[in-house]
Design a protein around this motif. Structure first.
Motif, PDB file in Angstrom:
ATOM      1  N   CYS B 152       0.778  -1.488   0.280  1.00  0.00           N
ATOM      2  CA  CYS B 152      -0.035   0.075  -0.108  1.00  0.00           C
ATOM      3  C   CYS B 152       0.899   1.609   0.103  1.00  0.00           C
ATOM      4  O   CYS B 152       1.554   1.433   0.401  1.00  0.00           O
ATOM      5  CB  CYS B 152      -0.805  -0.120   0.871  1.00  0.00           C
ATOM      6  SG  CYS B 152      -1.889   1.574   1.554  1.00  0.00           S
ATOM      7  N   ALA B 153       0.707   2.060  -1.366  1.00  0.00           N
ATOM      8  CA  ALA B 153       1.447   3.336  -1.310  1.00  0.00           C
ATOM      9  C   ALA B 153       1.999   3.757   0.502  1.00  0.00           C
ATOM     10  O   ALA B 153       2.466   4.152   0.564  1.00  0.00           O
ATOM     11  CB  ALA B 153       1.441   4.247  -2.046  1.00  0.00           C
ATOM     12  N   PRO B 160      -8.316  -0.025   2.008  1.00  0.00           N
ATOM     13  CA  PRO B 160      -7.809   0.467   1.086  1.00  0.00           C
ATOM     14  C   PRO B 160      -8.292   1.766   1.312  1.00  0.00           C
ATOM     15  O   PRO B 160      -9.058   2.038   1.970  1.00  0.00           O
ATOM     16  CB  PRO B 160      -8.772  -0.074   0.295  1.00  0.00           C
ATOM     17  CG  PRO B 160      -9.771  -1.070   0.477  1.00  0.00           C
ATOM     18  CD  PRO B 160      -9.503  -1.157   1.621  1.00  0.00           C
ATOM     19  N   SER B 164      -8.183   4.240  -4.536  1.00  0.00           N
ATOM     20  CA  SER B 164      -8.341   2.813  -5.147  1.00  0.00           C
ATOM     21  C   SER B 164      -9.546   2.888  -6.054  1.00  0.00           C
ATOM     22  O   SER B 164      -9.813   2.644  -5.300  1.00  0.00           O
ATOM     23  CB  SER B 164      -8.199   2.037  -3.754  1.00  0.00           C
ATOM     24  OG  SER B 164      -8.487   0.381  -4.295  1.00  0.00           O
ATOM     25  N   CYS B 169      -3.791   1.030  -8.016  1.00  0.00           N
ATOM     26  CA  CYS B 169      -3.430   2.854  -6.957  1.00  0.00           C
ATOM     27  C   CYS B 169      -3.565   3.901  -7.361  1.00  0.00           C
ATOM     28  O   CYS B 169      -3.168   4.113  -9.043  1.00  0.00           O
ATOM     29  CB  CYS B 169      -2.391   2.847  -6.203  1.00  0.00           C
ATOM     30  SG  CYS B 169      -1.088   3.770  -4.848  1.00  0.00           S
ATOM     31  N   GLU B 170      -3.734   4.977  -6.968  1.00  0.00           N
ATOM     32  CA  GLU B 170      -3.774   6.242  -7.470  1.00  0.00           C
ATOM     33  C   GLU B 170      -2.438   7.509  -7.491  1.00  0.00           C
ATOM     34  O   GLU B 170      -1.870   7.560  -8.565  1.00  0.00           O
ATOM     35  CB  GLU B 170      -4.855   7.148  -6.506  1.00  0.00           C
ATOM     36  CG  GLU B 170      -4.369   7.394  -5.413  1.00  0.00           C
ATOM     37  CD  GLU B 170      -3.937   8.171  -4.184  1.00  0.00           C
ATOM     38  OE1 GLU B 170      -5.542   9.129  -4.804  1.00  0.00           O
ATOM     39  OE2 GLU B 170      -4.259   8.287  -3.319  1.00  0.00           O
ATOM     40  N   THR B 175       0.426   0.736 -10.732  1.00  0.00           N
ATOM     41  CA  THR B 175       0.791   0.070  -9.148  1.00  0.00           C
ATOM     42  C   THR B 175      -1.149  -0.602  -8.303  1.00  0.00           C
ATOM     43  O   THR B 175      -1.518   0.145  -8.575  1.00  0.00           O
ATOM     44  CB  THR B 175       1.170   1.229  -8.006  1.00  0.00           C
ATOM     45  OG1 THR B 175       2.615   1.924  -8.695  1.00  0.00           O
ATOM     46  CG2 THR B 175       1.614   0.809  -6.787  1.00  0.00           C
ATOM     47  N   CYS B 177      -3.108  -1.223  -6.203  1.00  0.00           N
ATOM     48  CA  CYS B 177      -3.604  -1.340  -4.727  1.00  0.00           C
ATOM     49  C   CYS B 177      -3.187  -2.650  -3.845  1.00  0.00           C
ATOM     50  O   CYS B 177      -4.055  -3.558  -4.138  1.00  0.00           O
ATOM     51  CB  CYS B 177      -5.217  -1.481  -4.928  1.00  0.00           C
ATOM     52  SG  CYS B 177      -5.994  -0.781  -3.050  1.00  0.00           S
TER      53      CYS B 177
END
Lengths: 113, 221
Positions: B152-153, B160, B164, B169-170, B175, B177
């Motif tokens: 998870c960034a 989440p 997401s 992932c944003e 990437t 999520c």
């Protein structure tokens, strides 16, 4: 003596330049025809990486080239070799040999082989 | 393994500019596996540096060495008899190895030849991805074997965030999520109860927040 161009790695190619080569030809079997399956494909990737290195250190990527030939293509071999030798002649001595010649330490053909 | 990427040649040439007699030191550990700091890479980097310097009219003498590991004293000590004969050492081990050499040979400048990356895995030849941040308090048993700290960034711990979308992932379209991966995996394992379990807050003192870490195993000393 190398059994396959797949044994060639970047350091061997760079060593040739250190030993005084103005240009390096890598000749592998035809793609899809490697006795060791993918030796020539691996060699191509390594030659490509050496292009990048020679370019970065300003020796020039044009001083190395890979060709693919079968053992039965003698006339093509001669044609490619003449073409490459002509290309290297046009480029002149490698910057390493230019410096060595100025310092009187050029590697002789006997030393390089 | 610890991954890394080669530093640009021009950057290394700039580092070694004051020196004429150096060691290029590789490591047979992680950096050999990810093809950035092993014996072959020592040979390639050494040839490259010699060619560049000779072409510039300032030849360079290089001793090429590859230690079994640069992060263990018994292997590092192998360099002691000769390291003082050289102006500097370019190490292409990970940051830990480079620093260990610098500690052991304090009179010799140590220069990094690679940029150390992360603790990761080989996806395929030439592609590595991160899996672990060494937080010191593993929760993989609760998260389907997928690390929320790393994947998870934002290193979230409770599902989440709003960034997401469709499992992505944003931070970037490549990437995944991390929490979507965790939930998908928990569902597959029939362990969704792990997701709804209330967990105490995670203590980050075992991670980098507590400063440089040290492990002391009394049973091994």
């Amino acid at each position: 003596m190398l059994p396959c161009t797949g044994r060639i790695d970047e350091s061997l190619l760079l060593k040739a330049f250190e030993n005084g080569a103005d240009g390096v030809m890598v000749i592998g079997c035809l793609e899809g025809d490697c006795h060791y399956v993918s030796g020539n494909i691996r060699a191509r990737a390594r030659v490509k990486r050496v292009y990048g290195i020679l370019d970065t250190i300003r020796i020039g990527p044009d001083r190395i080239r890979m060709f693919n030939l079968s053992a039965g293509e003698g006339s093509k071999f001669a044609e490619y070799t003449n073409e490459f030798v002509e290309q290297i002649r046009k480029l002149g001595p490698s910057p390493i040999n230019v410096v060595r010649a100025k310092q009187g330490s050029a590697v002789t053909r006997e030393e390089a082989t | 393994m610890i991954t890394g990427t080669p530093k640009p040649i021009d950057e290394i040439l700039e580092m070694i500019e004051p020196y004429d007699n150096i060691i290029v030191a590789g490591c047979h550990g992680c950096v050999t596996v990810c093809r950035v700091g092993g014996e072959k890479e020592v040979q390639v980097l050494s040839s490259t540096l010699r060619l560049a310097r000779e072409a510039a009219g300032r030849p360079l003498t290089i001793k090429e060495v590859s230690l079994e590991r640069q992060c263990d004293p018994e292997y590092v000590e192998q360099m002691r008899p000769y390291v003082g004969d050289f102006d500097a050492v370019v190490s292409i081990a990970c940051g830990a190895g480079i620093q260990f050499l610098a500690e052991k040979f304090s009179a010799t400048p140590l220069l990094p030849g690679i940029n150390t990356g992360f603790l990761g895995v080989t996806e395929r030849q030439g592609e590595w991805s991160e899996r672990c941040q060494g937080c010191g308090d593993c929760v993989l048993h609760l998260t389907g074997g997928i690390c929320p700290v790393t994947r998870c960034a934002k290193s979230l711990f409770h599902g989440p965030c709003g960034g997401s979308v469709n499992g992505i992932c944003e931070v970037g379209k490549d990437t995944a999520c991390g929490w979507q991966l965790i939930i998908d995996r928990l569902k597959k394992l029939g362990q969704m109860e792990n997701y709804t379990k209330l967990k105490p807050y995670k203590g980050w003192d075992s991670s980098r927040d507590g400063g440089p870490r040290r492990i002391i195993r009394e049973d091994m000393i």
